[in-house]
Design a protein around this motif. Sequence first.
Motif, PDB file in Angstrom:
ATOM      1  N   VAL A  12       0.834  -1.207   0.000  1.00 33.36           N
ATOM      2  CA  VAL A  12       0.000   0.000   0.000  1.00 33.36           C
ATOM      3  C   VAL A  12       0.869   1.258   0.000  1.00 33.36           C
ATOM      4  O   VAL A  12       0.640   2.182  -0.783  1.00 33.36           O
ATOM      5  N   GLU A  13       1.882   1.273   0.862  1.00 33.25           N
ATOM      6  CA  GLU A  13       2.724   2.463   0.963  1.00 33.25           C
ATOM      7  C   GLU A  13       3.629   2.644  -0.251  1.00 33.25           C
ATOM      8  O   GLU A  13       3.744   3.745  -0.788  1.00 33.25           O
ATOM      9  N   ALA A  14       4.280   1.579  -0.691  1.00 30.82           N
ATOM     10  CA  ALA A  14       5.224   1.688  -1.811  1.00 30.82           C
ATOM     11  C   ALA A  14       4.519   2.051  -3.114  1.00 30.82           C
ATOM     12  O   ALA A  14       5.056   2.806  -3.927  1.00 30.82           O
ATOM     13  N   LEU A  15       3.321   1.512  -3.303  1.00 27.76           N
ATOM     14  CA  LEU A  15       2.601   1.744  -4.556  1.00 27.76           C
ATOM     15  C   LEU A  15       1.594   2.889  -4.433  1.00 27.76           C
ATOM     16  O   LEU A  15       0.885   3.188  -5.383  1.00 27.76           O
ATOM     17  N   ASN A  16       1.562   3.490  -3.243  1.00 28.67           N
ATOM     18  CA  ASN A  16       0.677   4.629  -2.998  1.00 28.67           C
ATOM     19  C   ASN A  16      -0.784   4.274  -3.314  1.00 28.67           C
ATOM     20  O   ASN A  16      -1.464   4.959  -4.082  1.00 28.67           O
ATOM     21  N   LEU A  17      -1.247   3.187  -2.692  1.00 25.64           N
ATOM     22  CA  LEU A  17      -2.593   2.671  -2.924  1.00 25.64           C
ATOM     23  C   LEU A  17      -3.502   2.976  -1.749  1.00 25.64           C
ATOM     24  O   LEU A  17      -3.039   3.238  -0.642  1.00 25.64           O
ATOM     25  N   SER A  18      -4.783   2.876  -1.980  1.00 25.97           N
ATOM     26  CA  SER A  18      -5.759   2.996  -0.913  1.00 25.97           C
ATOM     27  C   SER A  18      -5.639   1.757  -0.019  1.00 25.97           C
ATOM     28  O   SER A  18      -5.435   0.647  -0.525  1.00 25.97           O
ATOM     29  N   PRO A  19      -5.796   1.915   1.290  1.00 27.76           N
ATOM     30  CA  PRO A  19      -5.742   0.755   2.187  1.00 27.76           C
ATOM     31  C   PRO A  19      -6.792  -0.310   1.869  1.00 27.76           C
ATOM     32  O   PRO A  19      -6.627  -1.461   2.241  1.00 27.76           O
ATOM     33  N   GLU A  20      -7.852   0.062   1.175  1.00 26.60           N
ATOM     34  CA  GLU A  20      -8.905  -0.894   0.819  1.00 26.60           C
ATOM     35  C   GLU A  20      -8.558  -1.723  -0.421  1.00 26.60           C
ATOM     36  O   GLU A  20      -9.281  -2.647  -0.778  1.00 26.60           O
ATOM     37  N   THR A  21      -7.465  -1.408  -1.091  1.00 28.16           N
ATOM     38  CA  THR A  21      -7.075  -2.123  -2.309  1.00 28.16           C
ATOM     39  C   THR A  21      -6.823  -3.600  -2.012  1.00 28.16           C
ATOM     40  O   THR A  21      -6.199  -3.939  -1.006  1.00 28.16           O
ATOM     41  N   ASP A  22      -7.304  -4.464  -2.886  1.00 27.17           N
ATOM     42  CA  ASP A  22      -7.062  -5.904  -2.761  1.00 27.17           C
ATOM     43  C   ASP A  22      -5.654  -6.197  -3.277  1.00 27.17           C
ATOM     44  O   ASP A  22      -5.462  -6.564  -4.433  1.00 27.17           O
ATOM     45  N   VAL A  23      -4.672  -6.019  -2.411  1.00 30.54           N
ATOM     46  CA  VAL A  23      -3.272  -6.180  -2.839  1.00 30.54           C
ATOM     47  C   VAL A  23      -2.943  -7.623  -3.203  1.00 30.54           C
ATOM     48  O   VAL A  23      -2.037  -7.865  -3.999  1.00 30.54           O
ATOM     49  N   GLU A  24      -3.687  -8.575  -2.649  1.00 30.88           N
ATOM     50  CA  GLU A  24      -3.398  -9.977  -2.946  1.00 30.88           C
ATOM     51  C   GLU A  24      -3.644 -10.326  -4.410  1.00 30.88           C
ATOM     52  O   GLU A  24      -3.136 -11.334  -4.899  1.00 30.88           O
ATOM     53  N   ALA A  25      -4.370  -9.494  -5.124  1.00 34.37           N
ATOM     54  CA  ALA A  25      -4.637  -9.741  -6.547  1.00 34.37           C
ATOM     55  C   ALA A  25      -3.652  -9.015  -7.459  1.00 34.37           C
ATOM     56  O   ALA A  25      -3.694  -9.188  -8.676  1.00 34.37           O
ATOM     57  N   LEU A  26      -2.758  -8.230  -6.882  1.00 33.82           N
ATOM     58  CA  LEU A  26      -1.855  -7.405  -7.698  1.00 33.82           C
ATOM     59  C   LEU A  26      -0.750  -8.211  -8.365  1.00 33.82           C
ATOM     60  O   LEU A  26      -0.234  -9.165  -7.801  1.00 33.82           O
ATOM     61  N   GLN A  27      -0.425  -7.765  -9.578  1.00 28.03           N
ATOM     62  CA  GLN A  27       0.718  -8.302 -10.317  1.00 28.03           C
ATOM     63  C   GLN A  27       1.472  -7.126 -10.907  1.00 28.03           C
ATOM     64  O   GLN A  27       0.887  -6.075 -11.199  1.00 28.03           O
ATOM     65  N   TYR A  28       2.782  -7.309 -11.096  1.00 33.05           N
ATOM     66  CA  TYR A  28       3.624  -6.248 -11.628  1.00 33.05           C
ATOM     67  C   TYR A  28       3.064  -5.724 -12.950  1.00 33.05           C
ATOM     68  O   TYR A  28       2.683  -6.496 -13.824  1.00 33.05           O
ATOM     69  N   ASN A  29       3.009  -4.418 -13.080  1.00 35.49           N
ATOM     70  CA  ASN A  29       2.486  -3.714 -14.258  1.00 35.49           C
ATOM     71  C   ASN A  29       1.000  -3.964 -14.516  1.00 35.49           C
ATOM     72  O   ASN A  29       0.500  -3.651 -15.587  1.00 35.49           O
ATOM     73  N   SER A  30       0.281  -4.524 -13.543  1.00 31.45           N
ATOM     74  CA  SER A  30      -1.162  -4.715 -13.721  1.00 31.45           C
ATOM     75  C   SER A  30      -1.929  -3.432 -13.400  1.00 31.45           C
ATOM     76  O   SER A  30      -3.087  -3.298 -13.780  1.00 31.45           O
ATOM     77  N   ILE A  31      -1.260  -2.528 -12.700  1.00 34.54           N
ATOM     78  CA  ILE A  31      -1.831  -1.218 -12.392  1.00 34.54           C
ATOM     79  C   ILE A  31      -0.768  -0.168 -12.689  1.00 34.54           C
ATOM     80  O   ILE A  31       0.429  -0.451 -12.588  1.00 34.54           O
ATOM     81  N   PRO A  32      -1.172   1.031 -13.075  1.00 38.87           N
ATOM     82  CA  PRO A  32      -0.186   2.070 -13.410  1.00 38.87           C
ATOM     83  C   PRO A  32       0.756   2.406 -12.252  1.00 38.87           C
ATOM     84  O   PRO A  32       1.911   2.763 -12.472  1.00 38.87           O
ATOM     85  N   GLU A  33       0.258   2.255 -11.024  1.00 38.52           N
ATOM     86  CA  GLU A  33       1.075   2.597  -9.864  1.00 38.52           C
ATOM     87  C   GLU A  33       2.286   1.674  -9.686  1.00 38.52           C
ATOM     88  O   GLU A  33       3.278   2.061  -9.084  1.00 38.52           O
TER      89      GLU A  33
END
Length: 80
Positions: A12-33
């Motif tokens: 959340v902090e490194a990618l500057n995301l909302s705390p509500e973001t489902d980080v477990e679904a994230l993959q590199y370059n899947s979001i602009p952040e």
Amino acid sequence: MTNKELLKKAFVEALNLSPETDVEALQYNSIPEWDSLAHMALISQLDEAFDIMLDTEDVIDLSSYQKAEEILVKYGVTFQ
């Protein structure tokens, strides 16, 4: 704070995301952040949060939240 919470906080902090973001679904370059600069910020956050220093190969392999968990386990971090 559990290791799972620390890992989520690092994302959340490194990618500057909302705390509500489902980080477990994230993959590199899947979001602009999550670009190359944010990737290095994430590595720094992980190194600091878990008091480790990731090898270059692991920095390159870190391509998702799930992969981050797998890599951290190699460094003795446990997730429950």
